[in-house]
Structures are given as C-alpha cells and as structure tokens.
Design a protein around this motif. Structure first.
Motif, PDB file in Angstrom:
ATOM      1  N   ASN A  65      87.850  45.673  49.947  1.00 50.06           N
ATOM      2  CA  ASN A  65      89.212  45.589  50.475  1.00 50.06           C
ATOM      3  C   ASN A  65      89.149  45.373  51.989  1.00 50.06           C
ATOM      4  N   PRO A  66      89.580  44.208  52.503  1.00 49.16           N
ATOM      5  CA  PRO A  66      89.494  43.937  53.952  1.00 49.16           C
ATOM      6  C   PRO A  66      90.393  44.839  54.775  1.00 49.16           C
ATOM      7  N   ASP A  67      91.388  45.456  54.151  1.00 47.04           N
ATOM      8  CA  ASP A  67      92.304  46.331  54.874  1.00 47.04           C
ATOM      9  C   ASP A  67      91.887  47.804  54.807  1.00 47.04           C
ATOM     10  N   TYR A  68      90.696  48.056  54.261  1.00 50.61           N
ATOM     11  CA  TYR A  68      90.248  49.446  54.098  1.00 50.61           C
ATOM     12  C   TYR A  68      90.144  50.155  55.447  1.00 50.61           C
ATOM     13  N   ALA A  69      90.622  51.372  55.483  1.00 48.44           N
ATOM     14  CA  ALA A  69      90.463  52.245  56.650  1.00 48.44           C
ATOM     15  C   ALA A  69      90.721  53.675  56.194  1.00 48.44           C
ATOM     16  N   VAL A  70      90.084  54.631  56.847  1.00 44.94           N
ATOM     17  CA  VAL A  70      90.375  56.038  56.593  1.00 44.94           C
ATOM     18  C   VAL A  70      91.530  56.444  57.486  1.00 44.94           C
ATOM     19  N   GLN A  71      92.636  56.789  56.870  1.00 46.05           N
ATOM     20  CA  GLN A  71      93.795  57.195  57.641  1.00 46.05           C
ATOM     21  C   GLN A  71      93.527  58.524  58.341  1.00 46.05           C
ATOM     22  N   ASP A  72      94.137  58.697  59.496  1.00 40.37           N
ATOM     23  CA  ASP A  72      93.982  59.955  60.216  1.00 40.37           C
ATOM     24  C   ASP A  72      94.484  61.097  59.336  1.00 40.37           C
ATOM     25  N   TYR A  73      93.784  62.197  59.376  1.00 37.71           N
ATOM     26  CA  TYR A  73      94.159  63.336  58.536  1.00 37.71           C
ATOM     27  C   TYR A  73      94.171  64.612  59.375  1.00 37.71           C
ATOM     28  N   PRO A  74      95.102  65.517  59.067  1.00 37.14           N
ATOM     29  CA  PRO A  74      95.143  66.787  59.810  1.00 37.14           C
ATOM     30  C   PRO A  74      93.982  67.683  59.384  1.00 37.14           C
ATOM     31  N   LEU A  75      93.387  68.352  60.338  1.00 41.35           N
ATOM     32  CA  LEU A  75      92.281  69.259  60.078  1.00 41.35           C
ATOM     33  C   LEU A  75      92.765  70.688  60.278  1.00 41.35           C
ATOM     34  N   SER A  76      92.549  71.517  59.264  1.00 36.86           N
ATOM     35  CA  SER A  76      92.956  72.921  59.335  1.00 36.86           C
ATOM     36  C   SER A  76      91.723  73.808  59.477  1.00 36.86           C
ATOM     37  N   LEU A  77      91.873  74.892  60.216  1.00 36.91           N
ATOM     38  CA  LEU A  77      90.753  75.788  60.478  1.00 36.91           C
ATOM     39  C   LEU A  77      91.026  77.176  59.924  1.00 36.91           C
ATOM     40  N   HIS A  78      89.952  77.851  59.524  1.00 34.85           N
ATOM     41  CA  HIS A  78      90.021  79.282  59.265  1.00 34.85           C
ATOM     42  C   HIS A  78      88.785  79.923  59.891  1.00 34.85           C
ATOM     43  N   GLU A  79      88.621  81.221  59.750  1.00 39.53           N
ATOM     44  CA  GLU A  79      87.586  81.930  60.496  1.00 39.53           C
ATOM     45  C   GLU A  79      86.185  81.425  60.201  1.00 39.53           C
ATOM     46  N   TRP A  80      85.942  80.949  58.969  1.00 34.15           N
ATOM     47  CA  TRP A  80      84.591  80.592  58.559  1.00 34.15           C
ATOM     48  C   TRP A  80      84.448  79.120  58.195  1.00 34.15           C
ATOM     49  N   GLY A  81      85.439  78.286  58.562  1.00 33.27           N
ATOM     50  CA  GLY A  81      85.284  76.883  58.225  1.00 33.27           C
ATOM     51  C   GLY A  81      86.510  76.052  58.522  1.00 33.27           C
ATOM     52  N   ASN A  82      86.544  74.823  57.948  1.00 36.34           N
ATOM     53  CA  ASN A  82      87.670  73.921  58.127  1.00 36.34           C
ATOM     54  C   ASN A  82      87.936  73.186  56.820  1.00 36.34           C
ATOM     55  N   TRP A  83      89.107  72.571  56.713  1.00 39.28           N
ATOM     56  CA  TRP A  83      89.440  71.823  55.503  1.00 39.28           C
ATOM     57  C   TRP A  83      90.512  70.789  55.810  1.00 39.28           C
ATOM     58  N   PHE A  84      90.653  69.824  54.890  1.00 37.90           N
ATOM     59  CA  PHE A  84      91.653  68.762  55.047  1.00 37.90           C
ATOM     60  C   PHE A  84      92.027  68.211  53.673  1.00 37.90           C
ATOM     61  N   MET A  85      93.177  67.596  53.609  1.00 42.99           N
ATOM     62  CA  MET A  85      93.604  66.792  52.470  1.00 42.99           C
ATOM     63  C   MET A  85      94.092  65.462  53.032  1.00 42.99           C
ATOM     64  N   HIS A  86      93.839  64.359  52.294  1.00 43.72           N
ATOM     65  CA  HIS A  86      94.294  63.062  52.777  1.00 43.72           C
ATOM     66  C   HIS A  86      94.589  62.144  51.595  1.00 43.72           C
TER      67      HIS A  86
ATOM     68  N   ALA B 188      86.889  59.592  61.446  1.00 39.28           N
ATOM     69  CA  ALA B 188      86.832  60.069  60.061  1.00 39.28           C
ATOM     70  C   ALA B 188      85.862  61.219  59.895  1.00 39.28           C
ATOM     71  N   ASP B 189      84.971  61.411  60.866  1.00 38.69           N
ATOM     72  CA  ASP B 189      83.941  62.445  60.789  1.00 38.69           C
ATOM     73  C   ASP B 189      84.377  63.771  61.412  1.00 38.69           C
ATOM     74  N   LYS B 190      85.640  63.930  61.732  1.00 45.78           N
ATOM     75  CA  LYS B 190      86.021  65.106  62.515  1.00 45.78           C
ATOM     76  C   LYS B 190      85.805  66.414  61.763  1.00 45.78           C
ATOM     77  N   SER B 191      85.884  66.404  60.434  1.00 47.22           N
ATOM     78  CA  SER B 191      85.568  67.625  59.682  1.00 47.22           C
ATOM     79  C   SER B 191      84.090  67.966  59.800  1.00 47.22           C
ATOM     80  N   ILE B 192      83.240  66.927  59.814  1.00 48.59           N
ATOM     81  CA  ILE B 192      81.795  67.132  59.972  1.00 48.59           C
ATOM     82  C   ILE B 192      81.482  67.639  61.375  1.00 48.59           C
ATOM     83  N   VAL B 193      82.144  67.074  62.375  1.00 49.73           N
ATOM     84  CA  VAL B 193      81.944  67.532  63.752  1.00 49.73           C
ATOM     85  C   VAL B 193      82.298  69.009  63.870  1.00 49.73           C
TER      86      VAL B 193
END
Length: 380
Positions: free
Chosen positions: A180-201, A320-325
């Motif tokens: 798909n030439p239009d493929y891109a990972v849309q920006d997603y909100p990142l949520s934090l808790h005391e021991w980690g992070n999570w997201f839905m997109h 797109a790597d912000k959860s990994i960062v």
C-alpha cells in the motif's frame, strides 16, 4: 536481565505431582515441585551440602529430596532432614536455600525472583488485572495457554510486541507486505503507569486468513479498519489487544522469560470473547498463534546486536517507536535501582562458583551458603 520481577517458569501441566521439575531462568537453575496439597514451590536448585541438583531428586511429602545424600528442603527453603545425623537432629540454620514466592493461574506458574518484600514488589500482569483503564475480565472469555522458544534476547522480543510498524511487513495476516503506497503508522497516544506504558491505535488490515475467524459470528471477511495495541508491565510482561471488529476481541498476554541473554521462552495466554468450541478447537487457536509467533521468531533471531543497545543513538528511532523508547527509559530506571544482573561476571564464574538469585528471606536472615548473583551497581 533483572531481579525483582515476576517470571513465568513453566506451564502447569509440566509440573507433575510427586516429581520435581527443573527450569532455567536468568542463567540460573530452579526446581519447581508440588507439596502434599498441590501448592507449587520454587527453590534454588543447588543443595547446600555438596552441590547436588534437587530437581534430580524426589518429592517427599512437603519437601524435595536431594538425590546425593537425601537432604530435604521444604517450600520455604529450610532444610527439614539430614539423614546422616540420625533421628531428631539439630539442623544448622545455614543449610537453608533460597525460596521464591509463586503464583499459579491460567495454566501457568510464575515466581517472583528477587528479594523485595511483598508490599514493594512490581505487580504480575494477569488477564483479570489488565492495564489501567481496561476491564475485560468478564466470565465469557475463553482462554488457552502455550509457549515457544526464541533464540533471541527477551528485551528484543518485548520491543517487537510494542512495535506497531512491524505488522505490515512481518505478519501476512495483519498487513499488506508494504504494497500500500499510502501506508503509514498514525500517531497514537501513549499512556503510562508505574511499571510500564501502553497504547491502542487504528490501522487497516486484510480479511482474516483463518477460516474459523471468518466464519465466526461477525467474522472479518474483507479488508477494513482494525483497532489494536500493546503494553508492558516490568521488563518482560507484555499484553496485546486485537479488536478484530467492534465486538470480536482477542487479547494476548505474553511473558518473555529470559533463560540466557540470547535465549528466551515465551509463554502466552490467549483470550477471546467470540469463539467457542463449536467455532474452533484449542488446537486451532494454538496453531494460529504458533504461525504468527514464527513470523516474529524468524526476524528476532537475526537481529543485531543480540541485546538492546545501551543508548538511543546506536539505532535510528521513529515516531512509531515511542512505546519502545519509553520501555528503554523504564529499563534505565531499573538499572538505577541496581536490579540488573551482571551477566559478564556471572558467566565468568560459571563452573567455579554457585550464585543464587536473592530471595525475600535474605532481607530477614544472615548466614547463606551461596552468594547473591552479581548485580550492576545502580544510582539509588
């Protein structure tokens, strides 16, 4: 690799009654055994007498017996019998070995491998506890458990689960192989808790390739929007939620257990709310999961370097790597706590010296035969 976190040790079916079971985690051997009431126990797998492997012995009542001289140790790590001393002996306190808190549920066995008291321990990620803000623990969920080996570092495997961009290219069931030439990972909100992070997109996915998914009520038979996300608790517990349709949800809980720095065993609890035994057997679901996992394994086992780079400048990161960062930033926090095992020092002493993962009992008692595993000094 870190102390002071929960680690999946084995599937419940692997630990039989009246038979000890050896597992290797964090470059250490442990013995699992069930007491007379079926409760699971986890001990350091080296006898304090002459170094016998307890996992090669027997279960005697509520204790495991060393095959070398018959010394017995209960679930608290206390030596309960030394046959050579005869009946009713005074057993030296220093004979004790490390014992670890355990939890058994959903067909898996976990152990807390560290010395933190209960009130300070990181939580164990479970389907019924879920990340903050989620409540998907209703009774109609169907779950299965399975595991598979990976010849890769567990941190790399965790990062793979937190990576929304790899699906398009690694998983034919989830993406279009970059066509798909239009493929891109849309920006997603990142949520934090005391021991980690999570997201839905949201992203576009092809129709389900498995017949049982297409045939299920509300099954996905054409390309369209799909909602998914991932998160982690601690360095090795990961979840992935895949909402195939607005009502058909599949949730997976992955426990990436480090055996050695370049060897991992992944344990998976798979939950879905729309498949019953008339739609698909447990083996059907396990086969699907195994094929998806193999897609990842093929890539993970070729990643260089094997371990995560010590700083962000040694790899080029994207939005797109912000959860990994954020995951890597959490790792640095646990480094500062002094919880990271010095694997180089541990490896250098292999075959010459016995180390043990320190247990909570070490906070209360002195006089241990085996030194605690070497740790990299932290800042706190």
């Amino acid at each position: 690799m870190y102390i002071n976190f929960w680690y999946a040790m084995a599937e419940s079916q692997e630990v039989e009654a009246e038979k000890p079971h050896r597992v290797r985690v964090l470059s250490q051997n442990f013995v699992l055994f069930r007491d007379s009431e079926g409760k699971i126990n986890c001990l350091h797998d080296v006898c304090t007498h002459r170094g016998g492997a307890l996992s090669k012995g027997k279960v005697q009542g509520d204790s495991v017996e060393c095959p070398y001289h018959g010394w017995q140790f209960n679930g608290e790590g206390s030596c309960t019998r030394i046959p050579s001393l005869g009946p009713n002996p005074k057993i030296p306190a220093r004979t004790k070995i490390d014992a670890y808190p355990t939890h058994e549920e959903y067909g898996l066995i976990w152990a807390f491998l560290g010395d933190l008291p209960e009130e300070e321990r990181p939580p164990l990620l479970l389907p019924r506890t879920n990340p903050p803000g989620f409540d998907y623990s209703t009774p109609e969920w169907r779950w299965i458990t399975q595991s598979w080996p990976i010849k890769a570092n567990y941190e790399r495997s965790v990062e793979n689960a937190l990576d929304p961009a790899h699906n398009e290219f690694v998983h034919a069931r989830h993406g279009f192989a970059g066509a798909n030439p239009d493929y891109a990972v849309q920006d997603y909100p990142l949520s934090l808790h005391e021991w980690g992070n999570w997201f839905m997109h949201d992203f576009v996915s092809p129709p389900s390739t498995e017949e049982f998914l297409r045939n299920a009520e509300g099954g996905r038979v054409e390309s369209g929007g799909l909602t998914a996300g991932s998160g982690h608790t601690g360095p090795n517990n990961v979840w992935t939620h895949i909402h195939i349709t607005p009502t058909n949800w599949m949730h997976q809980y992955l426990y990436e257990t480090p055996i050695e720095p370049g060897q991992t065993r992944a344990f998976n609890i798979n939950q879905c709310n729309f498949l019953d035994e008339d739609d698909a057997s447990d083996d059907d679901i396990r086969e699907m999961n195994a094929m998806i996992a193999e897609d990842d394994v093929i890539v993970l086992e070729e990643i260089s370097p094997i371990t995560t780079p010590p700083n962000m400048t040694q790899e080029v990161m994207m939005p797109a790597d912000k959860s990994i960062v954020k995951y890597r930033q959490f790792l640095r926090t646990w480094d500062k706590n002094g919880w990271r095992i010095d694997t180089d020092a541990q490896k250098a002493a292999e075959g010459k010296k016995v180390y043990a993962i320190p247990s909570p009992r070490r906070r209360l008692e002195k006089g241990w035969v085996f030194d605690p595993v070497p740790l990299i000094a932290g800042d706190q």
